[in-house]
Design a protein around this motif. Structure first.
Motif, mmCIF file in Angstrom:
data_model
loop_
_atom_site.group_PDB
_atom_site.id
_atom_site.type_symbol
_atom_site.label_atom_id
_atom_site.label_comp_id
_atom_site.label_asym_id
_atom_site.label_seq_id
_atom_site.Cartn_x
_atom_site.Cartn_y
_atom_site.Cartn_z
ATOM 1 N N GLY A 91 0.821 -1.206 0.000
ATOM 2 C CA GLY A 91 0.000 0.000 0.000
ATOM 3 C C GLY A 91 0.852 1.251 0.000
ATOM 4 N N SER A 92 1.938 1.237 0.756
ATOM 5 C CA SER A 92 2.841 2.392 0.777
ATOM 6 C C SER A 92 3.503 2.607 -0.578
ATOM 7 N N ILE A 93 3.885 1.526 -1.224
ATOM 8 C CA ILE A 93 4.475 1.626 -2.565
ATOM 9 C C ILE A 93 3.438 2.166 -3.555
ATOM 10 N N MET A 94 2.205 1.685 -3.441
ATOM 11 C CA MET A 94 1.140 2.174 -4.312
ATOM 12 C C MET A 94 0.867 3.656 -4.062
ATOM 13 N N LEU A 95 0.851 4.048 -2.798
ATOM 14 C CA LEU A 95 0.634 5.460 -2.469
ATOM 15 C C LEU A 95 1.753 6.339 -3.036
ATOM 16 N N TYR A 96 2.978 5.867 -2.927
ATOM 17 C CA TYR A 96 4.110 6.632 -3.439
ATOM 18 C C TYR A 96 4.019 6.779 -4.963
ATOM 19 N N GLY A 97 3.740 5.679 -5.649
ATOM 20 C CA GLY A 97 3.614 5.739 -7.110
ATOM 21 C C GLY A 97 2.473 6.641 -7.549
ATOM 22 N N THR A 98 1.360 6.569 -6.838
ATOM 23 C CA THR A 98 0.221 7.419 -7.167
ATOM 24 C C THR A 98 0.519 8.881 -6.842
ATOM 25 N N TRP A 99 1.244 9.114 -5.751
ATOM 26 C CA TRP A 99 1.659 10.478 -5.417
ATOM 27 C C TRP A 99 2.569 11.040 -6.509
ATOM 28 N N LEU A 100 3.481 10.211 -7.028
ATOM 29 C CA LEU A 100 4.346 10.658 -8.125
ATOM 30 C C LEU A 100 3.511 11.044 -9.338
ATOM 31 N N LEU A 101 2.518 10.237 -9.660
ATOM 32 C CA LEU A 101 1.625 10.553 -10.778
ATOM 33 C C LEU A 101 0.923 11.886 -10.540
ATOM 34 N N GLY A 102 0.351 12.039 -9.356
ATOM 35 C CA GLY A 102 -0.402 13.252 -9.055
ATOM 36 C C GLY A 102 0.457 14.505 -9.014
ATOM 37 N N PHE A 143 -5.410 4.597 0.768
ATOM 38 C CA PHE A 143 -5.193 4.945 2.173
ATOM 39 C C PHE A 143 -6.363 4.477 3.039
ATOM 40 N N ALA A 144 -7.579 4.663 2.568
ATOM 41 C CA ALA A 144 -8.756 4.237 3.339
ATOM 42 C C ALA A 144 -8.744 2.724 3.544
ATOM 43 N N ARG A 145 -8.415 1.975 2.509
ATOM 44 C CA ARG A 145 -8.358 0.508 2.652
ATOM 45 C C ARG A 145 -7.246 0.089 3.600
ATOM 46 N N MET A 146 -6.107 0.759 3.516
ATOM 47 C CA MET A 146 -5.005 0.439 4.433
ATOM 48 C C MET A 146 -5.422 0.683 5.883
ATOM 49 N N MET A 147 -6.091 1.790 6.137
ATOM 50 C CA MET A 147 -6.524 2.110 7.503
ATOM 51 C C MET A 147 -7.593 1.134 7.995
ATOM 52 N N LEU A 148 -8.523 0.762 7.123
ATOM 53 C CA LEU A 148 -9.553 -0.210 7.514
ATOM 54 C C LEU A 148 -8.928 -1.558 7.877
ATOM 55 N N ILE A 149 -7.912 -1.943 7.145
ATOM 56 C CA ILE A 149 -7.225 -3.203 7.443
ATOM 57 C C ILE A 149 -6.419 -3.073 8.732
ATOM 58 N N LEU A 150 -5.776 -1.939 8.918
ATOM 59 C CA LEU A 150 -4.953 -1.723 10.101
ATOM 60 C C LEU A 150 -5.780 -1.743 11.391
#
Length: 169
Positions: A91-102, A143-150
């Motif tokens: 999830g952190s890797i996905m967030l980073y890649g998506t942040w780079l895109l944005g 992020f929402a899915r990561m928090m729900l799982i956490l």
């Protein structure tokens, strides 16, 4: 929950509208070129814009509906604790890649706000603004899915559930 379902249906409708516009523009241009030896020049530019918007909006819909392709062969064998750790890492890797895109799309948007496409006159930043919006929505979903799982409201298996799971059922 009702609001989320409405947003999902709205995005699906947008994808359908973009698809219809794309098909209509390309079909009309093909008929005009082969049948009448002419064409609508602006459709080439507009179809490129609409295709980009279709892809970016479709990515959001696919993420919401968990329709992205997933390789779960290894993750399925992990213990629940290790699955949570894997969710946080991926999830952190996905967030980073998506942040780079944005962030990259927003930088491009800022550079292109002052210029327009030559034929349609639309701002050149159109695609980049849509890409920034898509990246923000994707980050929010991840992020929402990561928090729900956490916090234990969603099983870790759901993070990796994807189109491959539908085939098995």
């Amino acid at each position: 929950m009702r609001l989320l379902r409405y947003c999902e249906k709205t995005l699906e409708a947008l994808v359908a509208l973009f698809m219809f516009c794309l098909v209509a523009m390309v079909f009309t241009n093909v008929v005009l070129r082969f049948g009448f030896n002419s064409g609508i020049v602006v459709t080439e530019e507009l179809s490129r814009i609409v295709l980009s918007m279709l892809i970016l909006t479709g990515a959001i819909v696919a993420m919401v509906q968990q329709r992205h392709i997933a390789m779960t062969l290894l993750v399925d064998r992990f213990s629940p604790v290790f699955k949570k750790i894997t969710v946080m890492v991926t999830g952190s890797i996905m967030l980073y890649g998506t942040w780079l895109l944005g962030s990259g799309a927003w930088m491009q948007a800022k550079l292109n706000f002052s210029s327009n496409y030559p034929l349609s006159g639309l701002p050149s930043a159109t695609i980049y603004v849509v890409a920034s919006f898509s990246a923000a929505m994707l980050c929010l979903i991840i992020f929402a899915r990561m928090m729900l799982i956490l916090i234990g409201k969603m099983p870790a298996d759901r993070f990796f559930q994807a189109a491959s799971a539908d085939v098995a059922e």
